[in-house]
Design a protein around this motif. Structure first.
Motif, PDB file in Angstrom:
ATOM      1  N   PHE A 116       0.843  -1.191   0.000  1.00  0.00           N
ATOM      2  CA  PHE A 116       0.000   0.000   0.000  1.00  0.00           C
ATOM      3  C   PHE A 116       0.885   1.250   0.000  1.00  0.00           C
ATOM      4  N   PRO A 117       0.546   2.291  -0.810  1.00  0.00           N
ATOM      5  CA  PRO A 117      -0.706   2.489  -1.551  1.00  0.00           C
ATOM      6  C   PRO A 117      -0.624   2.138  -3.036  1.00  0.00           C
ATOM      7  N   GLY A 160     -11.995   5.972  -5.032  1.00  0.00           N
ATOM      8  CA  GLY A 160     -13.105   6.886  -5.295  1.00  0.00           C
ATOM      9  C   GLY A 160     -13.209   8.048  -4.338  1.00  0.00           C
ATOM     10  N   ILE A 161     -12.774   7.852  -3.088  1.00  0.00           N
ATOM     11  CA  ILE A 161     -12.948   8.918  -2.089  1.00  0.00           C
ATOM     12  C   ILE A 161     -11.720   9.811  -1.947  1.00  0.00           C
ATOM     13  N   THR A 162     -10.604   9.482  -2.637  1.00  0.00           N
ATOM     14  CA  THR A 162      -9.366  10.265  -2.466  1.00  0.00           C
ATOM     15  C   THR A 162      -8.803  10.765  -3.796  1.00  0.00           C
ATOM     16  N   PRO A 163      -9.604  11.331  -4.686  1.00  0.00           N
ATOM     17  CA  PRO A 163      -9.065  11.704  -6.002  1.00  0.00           C
ATOM     18  C   PRO A 163      -8.017  12.810  -5.957  1.00  0.00           C
ATOM     19  N   LEU A 168      -1.527   9.299  -2.251  1.00  0.00           N
ATOM     20  CA  LEU A 168      -2.060   8.025  -2.725  1.00  0.00           C
ATOM     21  C   LEU A 168      -2.127   7.997  -4.249  1.00  0.00           C
ATOM     22  N   ASP A 169      -1.197   8.669  -4.896  1.00  0.00           N
ATOM     23  CA  ASP A 169      -1.277   8.802  -6.348  1.00  0.00           C
ATOM     24  C   ASP A 169       0.125   8.911  -6.937  1.00  0.00           C
ATOM     25  N   LEU A 176      -4.864  14.715 -16.050  1.00  0.00           N
ATOM     26  CA  LEU A 176      -6.181  14.107 -16.240  1.00  0.00           C
ATOM     27  C   LEU A 176      -6.759  13.714 -14.887  1.00  0.00           C
ATOM     28  N   SER A 177      -8.057  13.783 -14.759  1.00  0.00           N
ATOM     29  CA  SER A 177      -8.727  13.502 -13.486  1.00  0.00           C
ATOM     30  C   SER A 177      -8.901  12.005 -13.278  1.00  0.00           C
ATOM     31  N   CYS A 178      -8.846  11.579 -11.999  1.00  0.00           N
ATOM     32  CA  CYS A 178      -9.191  10.198 -11.642  1.00  0.00           C
ATOM     33  C   CYS A 178     -10.509  10.154 -10.867  1.00  0.00           C
TER      34      CYS A 178
END
Length: 310
Positions: A116-117, A160-163, A168-169, A176-178
């Motif tokens: 993780f992550p 979904g809750i941490t774009p 975490l990316d 571009l958006s996630c």
């Protein structure tokens, strides 16, 4: 002597229908609204840690709308965060695709390669890749829902809750958006530090447990600093909007305790979030109960509420 007809390029509309017939032949009418799906296997979306990451794409088409774009479901196949079998739910997801959705079954790095992550990073990268190539796959980039089962459910919710959480990316396909419009969680873990508080057929705290391997081969209870970022509820606040969530879990789950979804649901309700929760009475960890017509109907209704009629 039979007349030879020279071949020529014609559009479907201009091509003449045959008037030939045969005794006993039965006639069916074509259905212009029928949806047909094709599968693109093992399509590479990026490379991480020297390893190509793949996705299976289930792409619908319709005779009357050859250039139509389709809403997208990103499915994260569960695997206890280990190596996934991307084909595991290919058949029922094809049924969903025939309702009018493109489906991408995405691979993440297994925990023995990258803890993780990494799994969240890979799911976000896959979403951005799909947005980047929306035209190639005839995807509507504004209509994306993420869905996962078991560890894939955990990954789907966290994604979904941490774009906007850069910890975490990655910067792959930066710009571009996630972001997604909704999240579907099939029996996913929510708090790995509390999984041993309920009945289970396996240990969830040891260094060699799935949860221990997720945080780098450490005992979950003895390493709270490493465990805390994996807890979904730690990323949810009243102040920050998140997409609607659908949770479905069986109350005889022998691997991921049903109580995990109760914890998540109660936290979401307390913080005023849009969430639906369905218990499947007597259902174990996955299997046919989650792919029945009734349950897929619930999933379809949830997605339709987010997208509008498809």
């Amino acid at each position: 002597m039979m007349m030879r007809i020279e071949p020529r390029e014609l559009s479907y509309k201009a091509f003449p229908a045959s008037e030939a017939t045969a005794a006993g032949m039965k006639v069916l009418s074509m259905n212009p609204d029928a949806v047909y799906c094709t599968v693109l296997h093992n399509h590479t979306y990026c490379e991480r840690d020297g390893r190509p990451l793949h996705m299976h794409l289930i792409l619908p088409s319709q005779h009357e709308r050859p250039d139509a774009t389709w809403p997208l479901l990103v499915f994260v196949q569960g695997s206890a965060w280990r190596q996934q079998h991307l084909d595991a739910n290919l058949a029922p997801l094809s049924w969903i695709s025939r309702q009018g959705y493109a489906v991408a079954i995405v691979e993440y790095r297994p925990s023995d390669l990258a803890p993780f992550p990494a799994q969240i990073q890979d799911a976000k990268t896959a979403i951005r890749y799909l947005r980047k190539n929306a035209g190639q796959f005839r995807i509507d980039p504004e209509q994306i829902v993420i869905w996962g089962d078991s560890s894939g459910g955990h990954t789907a919710v966290m994604t979904g809750i941490t774009p906007h959480d850069k910890t975490l990316d990655t910067d792959v396909y930066d710009g571009l958006s996630c972001e997604v419009k909704g999240i579907i969680d099939y029996y996913g873990p929510a708090d790995i530090t509390r999984m041993n508080e309920a009945h289970s057929t396996m240990d969830h705290a040891g260094a060699d447990s799935p949860e221990g391997l997720l945080i780098g081969g450490l005992n979950v209870l003895e390493n709270p600093v490493q465990a805390e970022p994996t807890i979904i509820m730690n990323h949810i606040s009243q102040e920050v909007d998140i997409p609607p969530i659908l949770i479905i879990h069986g109350n005889k789950d022998r691997l991921v305790p049903f109580e995990q979804s109760v914890l998540l649901y109660n936290d979401l309700k307390q913080k005023g979030k849009d969430v639906e929760f369905f218990k499947i009475e007597g259902a174990d960890h996955g299997g046919p109960d989650f792919w029945s017509d009734d349950v897929l109907g619930i999933v379809h209704a949830f997605i339709t509420r987010l997208y509008g009629a498809v």
